[in-house]
Design a protein around this motif. Structure first.
Motif, short mmCIF file in Angstrom:
data_model
loop_
_atom_site.label_atom_id
_atom_site.label_comp_id
_atom_site.label_asym_id
_atom_site.label_seq_id
_atom_site.Cartn_x
_atom_site.Cartn_y
_atom_site.Cartn_z
N ARG A 127 -13.57 6.81 -1.97
CA ARG A 127 -14.85 7.15 -2.60
C ARG A 127 -15.58 5.88 -2.97
NH1 ARG A 127 -11.40 10.95 -4.48
NH2 ARG A 127 -12.01 12.99 -3.75
N GLU A 128 -16.94 5.98 -2.94
CA GLU A 128 -17.70 4.83 -3.37
C GLU A 128 -17.64 4.73 -4.88
OE1 GLU A 128 -19.65 8.46 -2.62
OE2 GLU A 128 -19.05 7.17 -0.98
N GLN A 159 -2.01 3.86 0.31
CA GLN A 159 -3.32 3.52 -0.25
C GLN A 159 -4.23 3.05 0.88
OE1 GLN A 159 -1.83 1.02 -3.89
NE2 GLN A 159 -3.82 1.94 -4.33
N PRO A 160 -5.43 3.60 0.96
CA PRO A 160 -6.34 3.20 2.05
C PRO A 160 -6.77 1.75 1.92
CG PRO A 160 -7.45 4.65 0.50
CD PRO A 160 -6.02 4.60 0.07
N ARG A 161 -7.09 1.15 3.06
CA ARG A 161 -7.57 -0.24 3.03
C ARG A 161 -8.90 -0.32 2.29
NH1 ARG A 161 -5.61 0.25 8.28
NH2 ARG A 161 -3.72 -0.95 8.66
N THR A 162 -9.74 0.70 2.50
CA THR A 162 -11.00 0.76 1.74
C THR A 162 -10.99 2.06 0.93
OG1 THR A 162 -12.05 1.84 3.63
CG2 THR A 162 -12.33 -0.54 3.45
N PRO A 163 -11.57 2.03 -0.28
CA PRO A 163 -11.50 3.21 -1.15
C PRO A 163 -12.07 4.45 -0.46
CG PRO A 163 -12.41 1.33 -2.33
CD PRO A 163 -12.30 0.92 -0.89
N ARG A 166 0.83 -1.22 0.00
CA ARG A 166 0.00 0.00 0.00
C ARG A 166 0.86 1.26 0.00
NH1 ARG A 166 -3.38 1.08 4.25
NH2 ARG A 166 -2.26 -0.21 5.72
#
Ligand SMILES: CCCCCCCCCCCCCCCC(=O)SCCNC(=O)CCNC(=O)[C@H](O)C(C)(C)COP(=O)(O)OP(=O)(O)OC[C@H]1O[C@@H](n2cnc3c(N)ncnc32)[C@H](O)[C@@H]1OP(=O)(O)O
Length: 207
Positions: free
Chosen positions: A206-207, A200-204, A176
């Protein structure tokens, strides 16, 4: 009506025209300085009235924060390249790529509102330009992330009122962790160089 040509750039319209007008007010306020002291109170009241009018158009803050999560809005209203944000210079990144090497490029000339040392750009503004353009380079490389560490070398004071070239390039990724570099320069001279670590985030984001 004549069509815009290469020598007559398109005029902004709609909210972008509003932002451009507000930007020119900010610029004029700083350039006029104490020279408009006698009319300052009257002009401030007129500007306040315009701000109140705009406030009445604004949706509830939570609604606005929600819609600002959309990618297109974050592009339009960001504080560096965003044509809808009067705070942005704006840096022109409309033709960002590239010598085919993944380098994104932008151009900007900064006036008195961005002054740090006399006649030169505030160092924090240079950091803002670098952070953002490295974020754009990461986005284009498909590895968008949050800035974890930003290192700048200020080689020369950055002049006001001169067209600057701002570049950024994604260099490598390790899981990441994303390493990115950037420069601010003009006429072949580098004023600022930067290196950033982005995660890099674990979850995006933005949707
Ligand atoms: C077609 C497409 C066009 C695209 C066109 C795009 C246009 C659109 C562009 C918008 C461009 C905006 C660009 C603005 C970018 C900001 O301005 S972001 C705002 C400023 N930054 C922040 O607010 C970040 C605040 N910090 C945080 O949220 C968290 O600390 C972070 C950075 C997300 C990391 O948290 P985490 O995900 O929990 O990560 P964590 O597990 O702690 O660490 C992961 C790894 O990174 C390392 N690490 C973390 N932090 C650090 C650090 N500070 N130093 C060294 N190592 C670190 C850890 O040691 C770990 O290493 P390993 O153990 O894996 O080897």
């Amino acid at each position: 009506m004549s069509q815009p040509t290469a020598t007559t750039p398109a005029q902004p319209a709609g909210t972008e025209a509003l932002a451009a007008a507000a930007r020119s007010v900010v610029d004029a306020v700083v350039r006029a300085g104490d020279h408009c002291a006698e009319r300052a109170a009257e002009l401030a009241a007129r500007l306040r009235a315009i701000a109140d009018e705009l406030d009445r158009c604004a949706p509830p803050l939570q609604d606005r924060l929600g819609e600002m999560r959309e990618f297109s809005r974050s592009v339009k209203y960001n504080p560096v390249t965003g044509p809808g944000n009067p705070f942005s210079p704006p840096l022109d990144c409309t033709d960002p790529d590239d010598a085919g090497d993944g380098t994104v490029r932008g151009a900007v000339a900064l006036g008195l509102p961005y002054q740090g040392p006399p006649g030169h750009v505030h160092g924090g503004i240079s950091a803002l330009l670098m952070d953002h353009m490295m974020g754009v380079a990461n986005g284009r490389a498909g590895v968008p992330g949050m800035t974890a560490r930003l290192t700048l070398d200020y080689h020369r004071p950055v002049p006001l009122y001169q067209e600057l070239t701002v570049t950024a390039r994604h260099r490598s990724s390790d899981g990441r962790k994303v390493l990115t570099t950037g420069t601010i320069g003009a006429g072949g001279e580098t004023y600022v160089s930067a290196e950033g670590l982005f995660i890099q985030p674990r979850t995006p984001l933005r949707e």
